[in-house]
Design a protein around this motif. Structure first.
Motif, PDB file in Angstrom:
ATOM      1  N   GLU A   1      38.841 -75.705 -83.031  1.00  0.00           N
ATOM      2  CA  GLU A   1      40.111 -75.260 -83.606  1.00  0.00           C
ATOM      3  C   GLU A   1      41.018 -76.465 -83.827  1.00  0.00           C
ATOM      4  N   LEU A   2      41.699 -76.504 -84.976  1.00  0.00           N
ATOM      5  CA  LEU A   2      42.627 -77.595 -85.246  1.00  0.00           C
ATOM      6  C   LEU A   2      43.965 -77.310 -84.586  1.00  0.00           C
ATOM      7  N   LEU A   3      44.471 -78.327 -83.889  1.00  0.00           N
ATOM      8  CA  LEU A   3      45.697 -78.202 -83.108  1.00  0.00           C
ATOM      9  C   LEU A   3      46.726 -79.206 -83.598  1.00  0.00           C
ATOM     10  N   PRO A   4      48.020 -78.925 -83.368  1.00  0.00           N
ATOM     11  CA  PRO A   4      49.024 -79.931 -83.693  1.00  0.00           C
ATOM     12  C   PRO A   4      48.819 -81.177 -82.835  1.00  0.00           C
ATOM     13  N   GLY A   5      49.197 -82.314 -83.371  1.00  0.00           N
ATOM     14  CA  GLY A   5      49.003 -83.587 -82.676  1.00  0.00           C
ATOM     15  C   GLY A   5      49.889 -83.754 -81.465  1.00  0.00           C
ATOM     16  N   GLY A   6      49.738 -84.881 -80.816  1.00  0.00           N
ATOM     17  CA  GLY A   6      50.532 -85.253 -79.655  1.00  0.00           C
ATOM     18  C   GLY A   6      50.505 -86.756 -79.521  1.00  0.00           C
ATOM     19  N   THR A   7      51.243 -87.281 -78.552  1.00  0.00           N
ATOM     20  CA  THR A   7      51.273 -88.734 -78.351  1.00  0.00           C
ATOM     21  C   THR A   7      50.916 -89.144 -76.931  1.00  0.00           C
ATOM     22  N   GLU A   8      50.746 -88.178 -76.045  1.00  0.00           N
ATOM     23  CA  GLU A   8      50.387 -88.454 -74.660  1.00  0.00           C
ATOM     24  C   GLU A   8      49.073 -87.738 -74.356  1.00  0.00           C
ATOM     25  N   PHE A   9      48.170 -88.479 -73.686  1.00  0.00           N
ATOM     26  CA  PHE A   9      46.832 -87.956 -73.450  1.00  0.00           C
ATOM     27  C   PHE A   9      46.362 -88.292 -72.044  1.00  0.00           C
TER      28      PHE A   9
ATOM     29  N   VAL B   1      51.214 -96.717 -62.211  1.00  0.00           N
ATOM     30  CA  VAL B   1      52.529 -96.212 -62.592  1.00  0.00           C
ATOM     31  C   VAL B   1      52.818 -94.929 -61.825  1.00  0.00           C
ATOM     32  N   ASP B   2      54.047 -94.443 -61.960  1.00  0.00           N
ATOM     33  CA  ASP B   2      54.389 -93.121 -61.461  1.00  0.00           C
ATOM     34  C   ASP B   2      54.033 -92.119 -62.551  1.00  0.00           C
ATOM     35  N   GLY B   3      53.237 -91.122 -62.216  1.00  0.00           N
ATOM     36  CA  GLY B   3      52.837 -90.105 -63.175  1.00  0.00           C
ATOM     37  C   GLY B   3      53.978 -89.170 -63.507  1.00  0.00           C
ATOM     38  N   ARG B   4      53.705 -88.212 -64.381  1.00  0.00           N
ATOM     39  CA  ARG B   4      54.726 -87.246 -64.812  1.00  0.00           C
ATOM     40  C   ARG B   4      55.335 -86.498 -63.623  1.00  0.00           C
ATOM     41  N   ASP B   5      54.538 -86.257 -62.600  1.00  0.00           N
ATOM     42  CA  ASP B   5      55.034 -85.516 -61.437  1.00  0.00           C
ATOM     43  C   ASP B   5      55.514 -86.436 -60.323  1.00  0.00           C
TER      44      ASP B   5
ATOM     45  N   VAL C   1      33.566 -91.347 -70.629  1.00  0.00           N
ATOM     46  CA  VAL C   1      34.620 -90.338 -70.764  1.00  0.00           C
ATOM     47  C   VAL C   1      33.983 -88.959 -70.657  1.00  0.00           C
ATOM     48  N   VAL C   2      34.444 -88.167 -69.677  1.00  0.00           N
ATOM     49  CA  VAL C   2      33.884 -86.825 -69.491  1.00  0.00           C
ATOM     50  C   VAL C   2      34.873 -85.725 -69.880  1.00  0.00           C
ATOM     51  N   GLU C   3      36.160 -86.065 -69.952  1.00  0.00           N
ATOM     52  CA  GLU C   3      37.166 -85.091 -70.372  1.00  0.00           C
ATOM     53  C   GLU C   3      38.264 -85.823 -71.121  1.00  0.00           C
ATOM     54  N   VAL C   4      38.843 -85.143 -72.107  1.00  0.00           N
ATOM     55  CA  VAL C   4      39.967 -85.665 -72.871  1.00  0.00           C
ATOM     56  C   VAL C   4      40.934 -84.503 -73.073  1.00  0.00           C
ATOM     57  N   ALA C   5      42.234 -84.757 -72.910  1.00  0.00           N
ATOM     58  CA  ALA C   5      43.218 -83.693 -73.109  1.00  0.00           C
ATOM     59  C   ALA C   5      44.495 -84.271 -73.694  1.00  0.00           C
ATOM     60  N   VAL C   6      45.181 -83.464 -74.482  1.00  0.00           N
ATOM     61  CA  VAL C   6      46.513 -83.805 -74.971  1.00  0.00           C
ATOM     62  C   VAL C   6      47.514 -83.185 -73.997  1.00  0.00           C
ATOM     63  N   VAL C   7      48.587 -83.916 -73.699  1.00  0.00           N
ATOM     64  CA  VAL C   7      49.636 -83.418 -72.813  1.00  0.00           C
ATOM     65  C   VAL C   7      50.775 -82.911 -73.694  1.00  0.00           C
ATOM     66  N   ARG C   8      51.124 -81.665 -73.511  1.00  0.00           N
ATOM     67  CA  ARG C   8      52.191 -81.038 -74.282  1.00  0.00           C
ATOM     68  C   ARG C   8      53.551 -81.310 -73.651  1.00  0.00           C
ATOM     69  N   ASP C   9      54.627 -81.043 -74.404  1.00  0.00           N
ATOM     70  CA  ASP C   9      55.989 -81.320 -73.944  1.00  0.00           C
ATOM     71  C   ASP C   9      56.337 -80.602 -72.646  1.00  0.00           C
ATOM     72  N   ASP C  10      55.734 -79.431 -72.413  1.00  0.00           N
ATOM     73  CA  ASP C  10      56.026 -78.677 -71.192  1.00  0.00           C
ATOM     74  C   ASP C  10      55.216 -79.166 -69.996  1.00  0.00           C
ATOM     75  N   GLY C  11      54.408 -80.224 -70.195  1.00  0.00           N
ATOM     76  CA  GLY C  11      53.605 -80.786 -69.112  1.00  0.00           C
ATOM     77  C   GLY C  11      52.206 -80.208 -69.012  1.00  0.00           C
ATOM     78  N   SER C  12      51.936 -79.138 -69.739  1.00  0.00           N
ATOM     79  CA  SER C  12      50.590 -78.571 -69.714  1.00  0.00           C
ATOM     80  C   SER C  12      49.660 -79.472 -70.509  1.00  0.00           C
ATOM     81  N   SER C  13      48.369 -79.331 -70.260  1.00  0.00           N
ATOM     82  CA  SER C  13      47.394 -80.121 -71.005  1.00  0.00           C
ATOM     83  C   SER C  13      46.395 -79.180 -71.668  1.00  0.00           C
ATOM     84  N   GLN C  14      45.848 -79.636 -72.793  1.00  0.00           N
ATOM     85  CA  GLN C  14      44.876 -78.846 -73.542  1.00  0.00           C
ATOM     86  C   GLN C  14      43.684 -79.730 -73.850  1.00  0.00           C
ATOM     87  N   PRO C  15      42.467 -79.300 -73.479  1.00  0.00           N
ATOM     88  CA  PRO C  15      41.277 -80.101 -73.754  1.00  0.00           C
ATOM     89  C   PRO C  15      41.061 -80.319 -75.252  1.00  0.00           C
TER      90      PRO C  15
END
Length: 114
Positions: A99-107, A32-36, A58-72
């Motif tokens: 630390e507990l973080l708000p959820g997301g739908t893109e990873f 697919v075409d990625g976010r960028d 799986v060596v890394e997992v991150a949630v993608v935030r609305d601004d396009g940043s990712s958080q492990p």
């Protein structure tokens, strides 16, 4: 070799499995075409025939935030968890701190292949 796979959207929310750091996976993916706009791989498990199989650990997992940043994070919740079928709020656990973080739908998942 490390391969990045996007997981999320309606397919994962419908019936996707939980994915966590250290897990062995065998993911069917579409090109697919990625976010960028650059080429990316997106996990699929519905009536779409996978173009690529990504197998490894799986060596890394991150949630993608609305601004396009990712958080492990340590774990992607299953689709059932994300849909909150049990009425509990979806919280993600930050990698390394717990630390507990708000959820997301893109990873994003990084899979180390053989």
């Amino acid at each position: 070799m490390d391969v990045v796979v996007e997981i999320g959207g309606w397919e994962h929310s419908c019936c996707g499995s939980a994915v966590e750091r250290g897990q062995l996976v065998d993911l069917g993916c579409l090109r697919v075409d990625g976010r960028d706009g650059s080429p990316a791989l997106s996990e699929t498990h519905h009536d779409l025939e996978a173009e690529v199989r990504v197998r490894g650990r799986v060596v890394e997992v991150a949630v993608v935030r609305d601004d396009g940043s990712s958080q492990p994070i340590d774990r992607i919740p299953s689709g059932r968890e994300l849909r909150q079928l049990d009425d509990d709020p979806v919280l993600l656990e930050a990698a390394w701190t717990g630390e507990l973080l708000p959820g997301g739908t893109e990873f994003l998942v990084v899979v180390r292949t053989a």
